[in-house]
Design a protein around this motif. Structure first.
Motif, short mmCIF file in Angstrom:
data_model
loop_
_atom_site.label_atom_id
_atom_site.label_comp_id
_atom_site.label_asym_id
_atom_site.label_seq_id
_atom_site.Cartn_x
_atom_site.Cartn_y
_atom_site.Cartn_z
N GLN A 178 0.83 -1.21 0.00
CA GLN A 178 0.00 0.00 0.00
C GLN A 178 0.86 1.26 0.00
OE1 GLN A 178 -3.38 -0.02 -0.39
NE2 GLN A 178 -3.12 2.17 -0.73
N GLN A 179 1.96 1.26 0.73
CA GLN A 179 2.85 2.43 0.71
C GLN A 179 3.35 2.70 -0.70
OE1 GLN A 179 3.20 4.64 2.94
NE2 GLN A 179 2.72 3.65 4.86
N ILE A 180 3.77 1.63 -1.39
CA ILE A 180 4.28 1.79 -2.76
C ILE A 180 3.15 2.23 -3.69
CG2 ILE A 180 5.40 0.63 -4.70
CD1 ILE A 180 7.12 1.14 -2.04
N GLU A 181 1.96 1.70 -3.49
CA GLU A 181 0.81 2.11 -4.29
C GLU A 181 0.53 3.60 -4.11
OE1 GLU A 181 -3.85 0.92 -4.18
OE2 GLU A 181 -2.46 -0.71 -4.70
N LEU A 182 0.59 4.08 -2.88
CA LEU A 182 0.35 5.50 -2.62
C LEU A 182 1.44 6.37 -3.25
CD1 LEU A 182 -0.76 5.22 1.10
CD2 LEU A 182 -2.22 5.86 -0.84
N GLN A 183 2.68 5.90 -3.21
CA GLN A 183 3.79 6.68 -3.75
C GLN A 183 3.82 6.69 -5.27
OE1 GLN A 183 7.39 5.29 -1.88
NE2 GLN A 183 6.72 5.90 0.16
N THR A 184 3.43 5.58 -5.89
CA THR A 184 3.51 5.47 -7.36
C THR A 184 2.18 5.78 -8.04
OG1 THR A 184 2.99 3.11 -7.33
CG2 THR A 184 5.34 3.73 -7.26
N ASN A 185 1.09 5.76 -7.27
CA ASN A 185 -0.25 5.93 -7.80
C ASN A 185 -0.60 4.82 -8.81
OD1 ASN A 185 -2.73 7.32 -7.79
ND2 ASN A 185 -2.24 8.29 -9.74
N ALA A 186 -0.02 3.64 -8.59
CA ALA A 186 -0.27 2.48 -9.45
C ALA A 186 -0.63 1.28 -8.58
CB ALA A 186 0.96 2.15 -10.29
N THR A 187 -1.57 0.49 -9.03
CA THR A 187 -1.96 -0.70 -8.29
C THR A 187 -0.71 -1.53 -7.97
OG1 THR A 187 -4.08 -0.72 -9.43
CG2 THR A 187 -3.41 -2.76 -8.34
N SER A 188 -0.55 -1.89 -6.70
CA SER A 188 0.63 -2.63 -6.26
C SER A 188 0.24 -3.80 -5.38
CB SER A 188 1.57 -1.71 -5.46
OG SER A 188 1.99 -0.62 -6.24
N GLU A 189 0.93 -4.89 -5.55
CA GLU A 189 0.73 -6.08 -4.72
C GLU A 189 2.10 -6.56 -4.26
OE1 GLU A 189 -2.18 -7.29 -3.70
OE2 GLU A 189 -3.29 -5.83 -4.89
N ALA A 190 2.14 -7.17 -3.08
CA ALA A 190 3.40 -7.66 -2.53
C ALA A 190 3.25 -9.11 -2.09
CB ALA A 190 3.84 -6.80 -1.35
N GLN A 191 4.37 -9.80 -2.12
CA GLN A 191 4.39 -11.17 -1.62
C GLN A 191 5.75 -11.47 -1.02
OE1 GLN A 191 3.50 -13.43 -5.15
NE2 GLN A 191 5.64 -13.64 -5.70
N ILE A 192 5.74 -12.36 -0.05
CA ILE A 192 6.97 -12.83 0.55
C ILE A 192 7.59 -13.81 -0.43
CG2 ILE A 192 8.02 -14.01 2.52
CD1 ILE A 192 6.53 -11.33 3.20
N THR A 193 8.79 -13.55 -0.88
CA THR A 193 9.41 -14.43 -1.87
C THR A 193 10.49 -15.32 -1.28
OG1 THR A 193 10.86 -12.62 -2.52
CG2 THR A 193 8.89 -13.00 -3.87
N GLU A 194 11.03 -14.93 -0.12
CA GLU A 194 12.07 -15.76 0.48
C GLU A 194 12.19 -15.44 1.97
OE1 GLU A 194 16.69 -17.08 -0.40
OE2 GLU A 194 15.90 -15.27 -1.36
N LYS A 195 12.32 -16.50 2.76
CA LYS A 195 12.62 -16.36 4.18
C LYS A 195 13.95 -17.04 4.43
CE LYS A 195 7.85 -16.57 5.88
NZ LYS A 195 6.94 -17.31 6.77
#
Length: 167
Positions: free
Chosen positions: A108-125
């Motif tokens: 959501q922070q990136i979406e607010l900063q870029t004004n583009a729909t953004s999704e995140a996922q955990i890719t590695e632990k």
């Protein structure tokens, strides 16, 4: 709860109350819906604390008790962030750990900063870090939103404490 789990939580950087709430109680209540609900809760939390820059994301992330986060790489379609620090290491040591709240918050922070729909996922632990991939499409901008009113992030709690003593 087992004795080793209790000892880990009691001596963790966040302390027993926060760890029990976050990694034991909430999953017990939400069950299989934990990941999805925490992800959307993270997005909602980011809308309540919108920040304007990548540095501000790192600062507020730490202030909220999520651990440390740093942008590792970035291009037009995605960003890779690395979470680390004592809090993250302690949580990774638990049998069950969940970082979808943080992923939703970051998306959501990136979406607010870029004004583009953004999704995140955990890719590695890993043992001491968690990698979060944020994908966004700058051609798919959000058109039905009001301009974001970013909060002013204080970089040090010591500065605000000394200001209070001067008054």
């Amino acid at each position: 709860m087992s004795e080793p789990s209790y000892a880990k939580l009691l001596h963790s950087n966040a302390g027993l109350p926060l760890e029990v709430l976050r990694d034991i109680l909430i999953p017990a209540i939400l069950g299989k819906e934990t990941d999805g609900i925490l992800y959307w809760a993270g997005k909602d939390l980011a809308r309540q604390f919108p920040v304007e820059t990548e540095d501000d994301v790192s600062t507020i992330f730490s202030q909220l008790g999520f651990g440390d986060i740093k942008l590792q790489k970035k291009n037009k379609k995605q960003q890779v962030w690395i979470m680390s620090g004592g809090l993250v290491t302690d949580r990774l040591a638990l049998d069950k750990n969940n970082f979808t709240l943080e992923a939703g918050f970051l998306a959501q922070q990136i979406e607010l900063q870029t004004n583009a729909t953004s999704e995140a996922q955990i890719t590695e632990k890993k043992k001491n870090s968690v990698e979060i991939l944020v994908q966004h499409n700058l051609k798919d901008t959000l058109t039905d939103i009001e301009p974001t009113k970013y909060i002013t992030v204080e970089n040090s709690t010591e500065e605000s404490d000394s200001d209070d003593h001067d008054k």
